[in-house]
Write an enzyme that holds these catalytic residues in place. Structure first.
Site, PDB file in Angstrom:
ATOM      1  N   SER A  12       8.466   4.543  -4.042  1.00 17.97           N
ATOM      2  CA  SER A  12       8.308   5.855  -4.682  1.00 17.97           C
ATOM      3  C   SER A  12       9.009   5.969  -6.033  1.00 17.97           C
ATOM      4  O   SER A  12       9.304   7.079  -6.489  1.00 17.97           O
ATOM      5  CB  SER A  12       8.791   6.973  -3.755  1.00 17.97           C
ATOM      6  OG  SER A  12       8.057   6.964  -2.548  1.00 17.97           O
ATOM      7  N   ALA A  55       7.056  -2.024  -3.990  1.00 19.31           N
ATOM      8  CA  ALA A  55       7.013  -1.330  -2.707  1.00 19.31           C
ATOM      9  C   ALA A  55       6.016  -0.171  -2.713  1.00 19.31           C
ATOM     10  O   ALA A  55       5.419   0.171  -3.742  1.00 19.31           O
ATOM     11  CB  ALA A  55       8.407  -0.841  -2.343  1.00 19.31           C
ATOM     12  N   HIS A  56       5.855   0.454  -1.559  1.00 23.10           N
ATOM     13  CA  HIS A  56       4.859   1.514  -1.383  1.00 23.10           C
ATOM     14  C   HIS A  56       5.153   2.721  -2.286  1.00 23.10           C
ATOM     15  O   HIS A  56       6.302   3.083  -2.515  1.00 23.10           O
ATOM     16  CB  HIS A  56       4.784   1.950   0.079  1.00 23.10           C
ATOM     17  CG  HIS A  56       6.030   2.578   0.613  1.00 23.10           C
ATOM     18  ND1 HIS A  56       7.145   1.854   0.960  1.00 23.10           N
ATOM     19  CD2 HIS A  56       6.346   3.873   0.846  1.00 23.10           C
ATOM     20  CE1 HIS A  56       8.077   2.676   1.403  1.00 23.10           C
ATOM     21  NE2 HIS A  56       7.625   3.910   1.333  1.00 23.10           N
ATOM     22  N   ASN A  57       4.081   3.307  -2.779  1.00 20.18           N
ATOM     23  CA  ASN A  57       4.104   4.535  -3.602  1.00 20.18           C
ATOM     24  C   ASN A  57       4.673   4.340  -4.999  1.00 20.18           C
ATOM     25  O   ASN A  57       4.819   5.319  -5.748  1.00 20.18           O
ATOM     26  CB  ASN A  57       4.893   5.669  -2.915  1.00 20.18           C
ATOM     27  CG  ASN A  57       4.311   6.071  -1.585  1.00 20.18           C
ATOM     28  OD1 ASN A  57       3.137   5.834  -1.306  1.00 20.18           O
ATOM     29  ND2 ASN A  57       5.126   6.676  -0.740  1.00 20.18           N
ATOM     30  N   SER A  96       0.824  -1.211   0.000  1.00 23.26           N
ATOM     31  CA  SER A  96       0.000   0.000   0.000  1.00 23.26           C
ATOM     32  C   SER A  96       0.854   1.256   0.000  1.00 23.26           C
ATOM     33  O   SER A  96       1.947   1.272   0.585  1.00 23.26           O
ATOM     34  CB  SER A  96      -0.906   0.017   1.233  1.00 23.26           C
ATOM     35  OG  SER A  96      -1.944  -0.909   1.119  1.00 23.26           O
TER      36      SER A  96
END
Length: 355
Positions: free
Chosen positions: A279, A259-261, A238
């Site tokens: 990210s 991974a996140h973002n 998430s």
């Protein structure tokens, strides 16, 4: 089972010879029986045909099927594309039918589209929405409020977390996890890792009054576009504030980690054990080989190809083919490898021991 003529129609090509031959399955040439379709998409593969008993085969364009002793054949100008259509015709399917198993549990306010199927011991959280024709296998968990698009297939053991939206016709293979918390923690003071860019690793690590890690909670969820494939054991984390996003048509293999973002563009293809750090943005149609990795907060342009086991540590312009660790443009990496192989000879000459 289909006839050779029916398979030819599905492949948008013409049958050669006896189109009434029934086909039970596809097989390698040496193992093919009389009711099998031998797959021999190159002359090299066709060399094994005499070892089997095939009467029909899928061959390369222009192949002399009669000289191979076959009763019928289909030819294809692009073998792998033909295999995509052929495998769809012969695939018996996932076996998940319509209806809700008596052991499944549905929370309050769950919305089900027409023709939904939910397998044994699956749990659908309150307020989740499942579109028309969705299939849920056994032991699946769908968190409260999740949205599953029409025609999506979720295989056994999958976990779909909160704030997750799946598009239409997605496929989630066994034990995939969509929407686990992102790996995001911070400390009260800058860590040795944070300062390393400035210090280049020199000097003593800082003395920290509070070295404990403070969790940054994941509030953004995950959004998958339409026609996304997620492999077995793959995790998509998430986002922190906004969603982690996977674009339409992306295909992600087993044991990958997004991974996140992260933002993954449309029609990307990631082979097994690919890892994308937080990210980072991946452009449309990017292909990453097995064990490929991309560091955090980078931008990878569209149509990039990253070779197997390559690690990207900086931004990559659109269209580049990259290889190695650290990843470099393919031609430069090959030259570097050649130079490395020459080093022993060069050193031997410099020391006077070589010829």
């Amino acid at each position: 089972m289909p006839t050779l003529a029916e398979i030819a129609r599905a492949l948008s090509t013409e049958v050669k010879g006896d189109g009434s031959l029934s086909v039970d399955r596809a097989a390698e040439p040496a193992e093919a029986g009389p009711r099998d379709l031998a797959i021999a998409l190159s002359p090299k593969w066709a060399e094994s045909l005499p070892k089997g008993r095939a009467e029909a085969a899928l061959l390369w364009d222009g192949a002399d099927w009669q000289a191979m002793g076959l009763k019928g054949a289909i030819t294809a100008p692009r073998g792998r594309l033909a295999m995509a259509s052929l495998s769809a015709v012969l695939d018996p399917g996932h076996g998940m039918g319509e209806g809700i198993d008596e052991t499944a549990r549905l929370g309050e306010g769950v919305e089900l589209g027409a023709g939904v199927g939910i397998g044994p011991f699956s749990v659908i959280g309150a307020g989740a929405r499942l579109g028309e024709g969705v299939r849920i296998g056994a032991h699946v968990t769908i968190a409260a409020g999740a949205v599953i698009g029409a025609g999506t297939v979720i295989h056994p053991g999958v976990r779909v977390g909160p704030n997750v939206r799946l598009g239409a016709r997605c496929i989630l293979h066994p034990n995939a996890v969509i929407g686990a918390d992102g790996f995001s923690f911070t400390t009260a003071e800058p860590t040795h890792q944070e300062l390393s860019r400035e210090t280049m690793g020199e000097g003593e690590p800082p003395v920290m009054a509070d070295p404990s890690w403070h969790k940054i909670h994941s509030l953004g969820g995950v959004e998958l576009g339409d026609d996304v494939d997620i492999g077995a054991g793959t995790a998509v984390d998430s986002g922190t504030i906004r969603a982690t996003r996977i674009g339409d048509g992306a295909k992600i293999d087993n044991l990958c980690h997004i991974a996140h973002n992260v933002i993954v563009g449309r029609h990307c293809l990631f082979a097994a054990q690919t890892g994308i750090a937080g990210s980072t943005t991946i452009g449309d149609r990017t292909v990453i080989g097995g064990k490929g990795g991309v560091a955090d907060n980078l931008t990878i342009g569209a149509d990039v190809v990253l070779g197997g086991a390559s690690i990207v540590l900086s931004n990559v312009p659109a269209g580049r083919v990259m290889l190695g660790y650290p990843a470099m443009p393919l031609a430069r990496q090959v030259e570097s490898y050649k130079a490395l192989r020459r080093l022993p000879r060069i050193l031997a000459r410099l020391s006077g021991t070589g010829s």
